[in-house]
Design a protein around this motif. Structure first.
Motif, PDB file in Angstrom:
ATOM      1  N   ALA A  11     -26.055  24.006  -0.327  1.00  0.00           N
ATOM      2  CA  ALA A  11     -24.663  23.570  -0.468  1.00  0.00           C
ATOM      3  C   ALA A  11     -23.725  24.713  -0.842  1.00  0.00           C
ATOM      4  O   ALA A  11     -24.135  25.701  -1.449  1.00  0.00           O
ATOM      5  CB  ALA A  11     -24.567  22.476  -1.528  1.00  0.00           C
ATOM      6  N   GLU A  12     -22.479  24.541  -0.488  1.00  0.00           N
ATOM      7  CA  GLU A  12     -21.424  25.456  -0.920  1.00  0.00           C
ATOM      8  C   GLU A  12     -21.000  25.131  -2.346  1.00  0.00           C
ATOM      9  O   GLU A  12     -20.689  26.012  -3.129  1.00  0.00           O
ATOM     10  CB  GLU A  12     -20.226  25.323   0.030  1.00  0.00           C
ATOM     11  N   MET A  13     -20.989  23.838  -2.670  1.00  0.00           N
ATOM     12  CA  MET A  13     -20.586  23.374  -3.999  1.00  0.00           C
ATOM     13  C   MET A  13     -21.192  21.998  -4.228  1.00  0.00           C
ATOM     14  O   MET A  13     -21.394  21.238  -3.282  1.00  0.00           O
ATOM     15  CB  MET A  13     -19.059  23.287  -4.084  1.00  0.00           C
ATOM     16  N   LEU A  14     -21.454  21.698  -5.491  1.00  0.00           N
ATOM     17  CA  LEU A  14     -21.928  20.378  -5.894  1.00  0.00           C
ATOM     18  C   LEU A  14     -20.890  19.777  -6.837  1.00  0.00           C
ATOM     19  O   LEU A  14     -20.478  20.430  -7.798  1.00  0.00           O
ATOM     20  CB  LEU A  14     -23.284  20.483  -6.602  1.00  0.00           C
ATOM     21  N   VAL A  15     -20.474  18.559  -6.547  1.00  0.00           N
ATOM     22  CA  VAL A  15     -19.504  17.853  -7.380  1.00  0.00           C
ATOM     23  C   VAL A  15     -20.194  16.622  -7.950  1.00  0.00           C
ATOM     24  O   VAL A  15     -20.789  15.840  -7.207  1.00  0.00           O
ATOM     25  CB  VAL A  15     -18.251  17.449  -6.562  1.00  0.00           C
ATOM     26  N   VAL A  16     -20.127  16.461  -9.277  1.00  0.00           N
ATOM     27  CA  VAL A  16     -20.751  15.313  -9.936  1.00  0.00           C
ATOM     28  C   VAL A  16     -19.793  14.729 -10.965  1.00  0.00           C
ATOM     29  O   VAL A  16     -18.910  15.415 -11.472  1.00  0.00           O
ATOM     30  CB  VAL A  16     -22.083  15.695 -10.638  1.00  0.00           C
ATOM     31  N   GLY A  17     -19.989  13.456 -11.270  1.00  0.00           N
ATOM     32  CA  GLY A  17     -19.244  12.821 -12.354  1.00  0.00           C
ATOM     33  C   GLY A  17     -19.824  13.245 -13.689  1.00  0.00           C
ATOM     34  O   GLY A  17     -20.941  13.759 -13.771  1.00  0.00           O
ATOM     35  N   CYS A  18     -19.068  13.003 -14.745  1.00  0.00           N
ATOM     36  CA  CYS A  18     -19.525  13.463 -16.059  1.00  0.00           C
ATOM     37  C   CYS A  18     -20.504  12.499 -16.705  1.00  0.00           C
ATOM     38  O   CYS A  18     -21.327  12.897 -17.502  1.00  0.00           O
ATOM     39  CB  CYS A  18     -18.350  13.704 -16.991  1.00  0.00           C
ATOM     40  N   ARG A  19     -20.382  11.239 -16.408  1.00  0.00           N
ATOM     41  CA  ARG A  19     -21.290  10.255 -16.982  1.00  0.00           C
ATOM     42  C   ARG A  19     -21.519   9.164 -15.960  1.00  0.00           C
ATOM     43  O   ARG A  19     -20.584   8.644 -15.382  1.00  0.00           O
ATOM     44  CB  ARG A  19     -20.717   9.645 -18.258  1.00  0.00           C
ATOM     45  N   GLY A  20     -22.773   8.810 -15.777  1.00  0.00           N
ATOM     46  CA  GLY A  20     -23.088   7.795 -14.794  1.00  0.00           C
ATOM     47  C   GLY A  20     -23.479   6.482 -15.422  1.00  0.00           C
ATOM     48  O   GLY A  20     -22.852   6.029 -16.366  1.00  0.00           O
ATOM     49  N   ARG A  21     -24.539   5.918 -14.935  1.00  0.00           N
ATOM     50  CA  ARG A  21     -24.973   4.587 -15.352  1.00  0.00           C
ATOM     51  C   ARG A  21     -25.715   4.572 -16.674  1.00  0.00           C
ATOM     52  O   ARG A  21     -25.961   3.529 -17.233  1.00  0.00           O
ATOM     53  CB  ARG A  21     -25.873   3.981 -14.267  1.00  0.00           C
ATOM     54  N   GLY A  22     -26.108   5.732 -17.173  1.00  0.00           N
ATOM     55  CA  GLY A  22     -26.858   5.761 -18.433  1.00  0.00           C
ATOM     56  C   GLY A  22     -26.107   6.543 -19.482  1.00  0.00           C
ATOM     57  O   GLY A  22     -24.919   6.753 -19.382  1.00  0.00           O
ATOM     58  N   GLY A  23     -26.829   6.979 -20.476  1.00  0.00           N
ATOM     59  CA  GLY A  23     -26.233   7.861 -21.479  1.00  0.00           C
ATOM     60  C   GLY A  23     -25.710   7.118 -22.681  1.00  0.00           C
ATOM     61  O   GLY A  23     -25.694   5.900 -22.748  1.00  0.00           O
ATOM     62  N   PHE A  24     -25.258   7.877 -23.649  1.00  0.00           N
ATOM     63  CA  PHE A  24     -24.719   7.337 -24.885  1.00  0.00           C
ATOM     64  C   PHE A  24     -23.204   7.437 -24.844  1.00  0.00           C
ATOM     65  O   PHE A  24     -22.649   8.425 -24.393  1.00  0.00           O
ATOM     66  CB  PHE A  24     -25.249   8.131 -26.083  1.00  0.00           C
ATOM     67  N   VAL A  25     -22.530   6.414 -25.331  1.00  0.00           N
ATOM     68  CA  VAL A  25     -21.076   6.419 -25.385  1.00  0.00           C
ATOM     69  C   VAL A  25     -20.623   7.618 -26.216  1.00  0.00           C
ATOM     70  O   VAL A  25     -21.162   7.886 -27.272  1.00  0.00           O
ATOM     71  CB  VAL A  25     -20.558   5.104 -25.998  1.00  0.00           C
ATOM     72  N   GLY A  26     -19.630   8.328 -25.699  1.00  0.00           N
ATOM     73  CA  GLY A  26     -19.084   9.460 -26.434  1.00  0.00           C
ATOM     74  C   GLY A  26     -19.605  10.805 -25.987  1.00  0.00           C
ATOM     75  O   GLY A  26     -19.058  11.826 -26.375  1.00  0.00           O
ATOM     76  N   LEU A  27     -20.677  10.844 -25.177  1.00  0.00           N
ATOM     77  CA  LEU A  27     -21.152  12.136 -24.686  1.00  0.00           C
ATOM     78  C   LEU A  27     -20.122  12.705 -23.730  1.00  0.00           C
ATOM     79  O   LEU A  27     -19.578  12.000 -22.886  1.00  0.00           O
ATOM     80  CB  LEU A  27     -22.487  11.980 -23.939  1.00  0.00           C
ATOM     81  N   LEU A  28     -19.843  13.975 -23.840  1.00  0.00           N
ATOM     82  CA  LEU A  28     -18.875  14.607 -22.949  1.00  0.00           C
ATOM     83  C   LEU A  28     -19.498  14.995 -21.627  1.00  0.00           C
ATOM     84  O   LEU A  28     -18.807  15.149 -20.637  1.00  0.00           O
ATOM     85  CB  LEU A  28     -18.264  15.841 -23.625  1.00  0.00           C
ATOM     86  N   LEU A  29     -20.800  15.164 -21.585  1.00  0.00           N
ATOM     87  CA  LEU A  29     -21.495  15.536 -20.366  1.00  0.00           C
ATOM     88  C   LEU A  29     -22.776  14.726 -20.309  1.00  0.00           C
ATOM     89  O   LEU A  29     -23.524  14.685 -21.284  1.00  0.00           O
ATOM     90  CB  LEU A  29     -21.800  17.036 -20.404  1.00  0.00           C
ATOM     91  N   GLY A  30     -23.003  14.063 -19.210  1.00  0.00           N
ATOM     92  CA  GLY A  30     -24.213  13.271 -19.066  1.00  0.00           C
ATOM     93  C   GLY A  30     -25.421  14.149 -18.774  1.00  0.00           C
ATOM     94  O   GLY A  30     -25.291  15.337 -18.475  1.00  0.00           O
ATOM     95  N   SER A  31     -26.607  13.567 -18.846  1.00  0.00           N
ATOM     96  CA  SER A  31     -27.827  14.347 -18.639  1.00  0.00           C
ATOM     97  C   SER A  31     -27.922  14.884 -17.219  1.00  0.00           C
ATOM     98  O   SER A  31     -28.369  16.013 -17.011  1.00  0.00           O
ATOM     99  CB  SER A  31     -29.058  13.507 -18.985  1.00  0.00           C
ATOM    100  N   VAL A  32     -27.509  14.098 -16.219  1.00  0.00           N
ATOM    101  CA  VAL A  32     -27.583  14.561 -14.830  1.00  0.00           C
ATOM    102  C   VAL A  32     -26.601  15.709 -14.609  1.00  0.00           C
ATOM    103  O   VAL A  32     -26.960  16.747 -14.053  1.00  0.00           O
ATOM    104  CB  VAL A  32     -27.332  13.404 -13.835  1.00  0.00           C
ATOM    105  N   SER A  33     -25.358  15.533 -15.043  1.00  0.00           N
ATOM    106  CA  SER A  33     -24.379  16.605 -14.840  1.00  0.00           C
ATOM    107  C   SER A  33     -24.775  17.864 -15.613  1.00  0.00           C
ATOM    108  O   SER A  33     -24.600  18.980 -15.118  1.00  0.00           O
ATOM    109  CB  SER A  33     -22.963  16.149 -15.201  1.00  0.00           C
TER     110      SER A  33
END
Length: 156
Positions: free
Chosen positions: A104-126
């Motif tokens: 890829a030239e670039m990868l774009v991801v959201g900061c938080r998806g379907r999981g994670g803890f409320v308040g995290l600024l960056l999710g585990s996948v990102s």
């Protein structure tokens, strides 16, 4: 060499979350501006607890396909970018996106998806993508996510 560069897609990880839909919209704008095609990637996997037994007719690949289709419809309505590629792959979301980032030239991801803890600024996948991807990574925060991380005074 220029043709090789132009053939490298702008990838976007899609999981149906608000931030991944906003990432999809932004990636479409970037792909058009930079002259690369857009590729929406959704990963699916069997849950660890499912083991070797999956009840009934449940198919996580069909769920993944439904999430991908619904996200694209929500992001673009009937105006889906021409030439956009849809990719559905088995595996963990971070693992699939890191592997796909090699081409890829670039990868774009959201900061938080379907999981994670409320308040995290960056999710585990990102976070994993930002650390291990083989191309630049853009992490998109949605307004909805920001609203959930603010306190009663509007501070983050």
């Amino acid at each position: 060499m220029e043709n090789e560069r132009e053939s490298r897609p702008i990838l976007v990880g899609v999981d149906g979350s608000r931030s991944s839909i906003e990432a999809l919209r932004l990636a479409a704008e970037l792909s058009k501006a930079l002259g690369h095609h857009l590729e929406a990637v959704t990963a699916w996997d069997y849950p660890a607890l499912a083991g070797y037994y999956v009840a009934g007719e449940w198919r996580p690949d069909r769920d993944g396909e439904g999430i991908l289709d619904a996200s694209i419809a929500e992001a673009f309505g009937p105006a889906v970018p021409s030439g956009m590629v849809r990719t559905l792959r088995e595996g963990s979301p971070a693992g699939v996106l890191v592997e796909e980032s090699r081409r890829a030239e670039m990868l774009v991801v959201g900061c938080r998806g379907r999981g994670g803890f409320v308040g995290l600024l960056l999710g585990s996948v990102s976070a994993e993508c930002a650390e291990h991807a083989q191309c630049p990574v853009l992490v998109v925060h949605s307004d909805h996510d920001a609203a959930h991380t603010k306190d009663e005074n509007g501070s983050v």
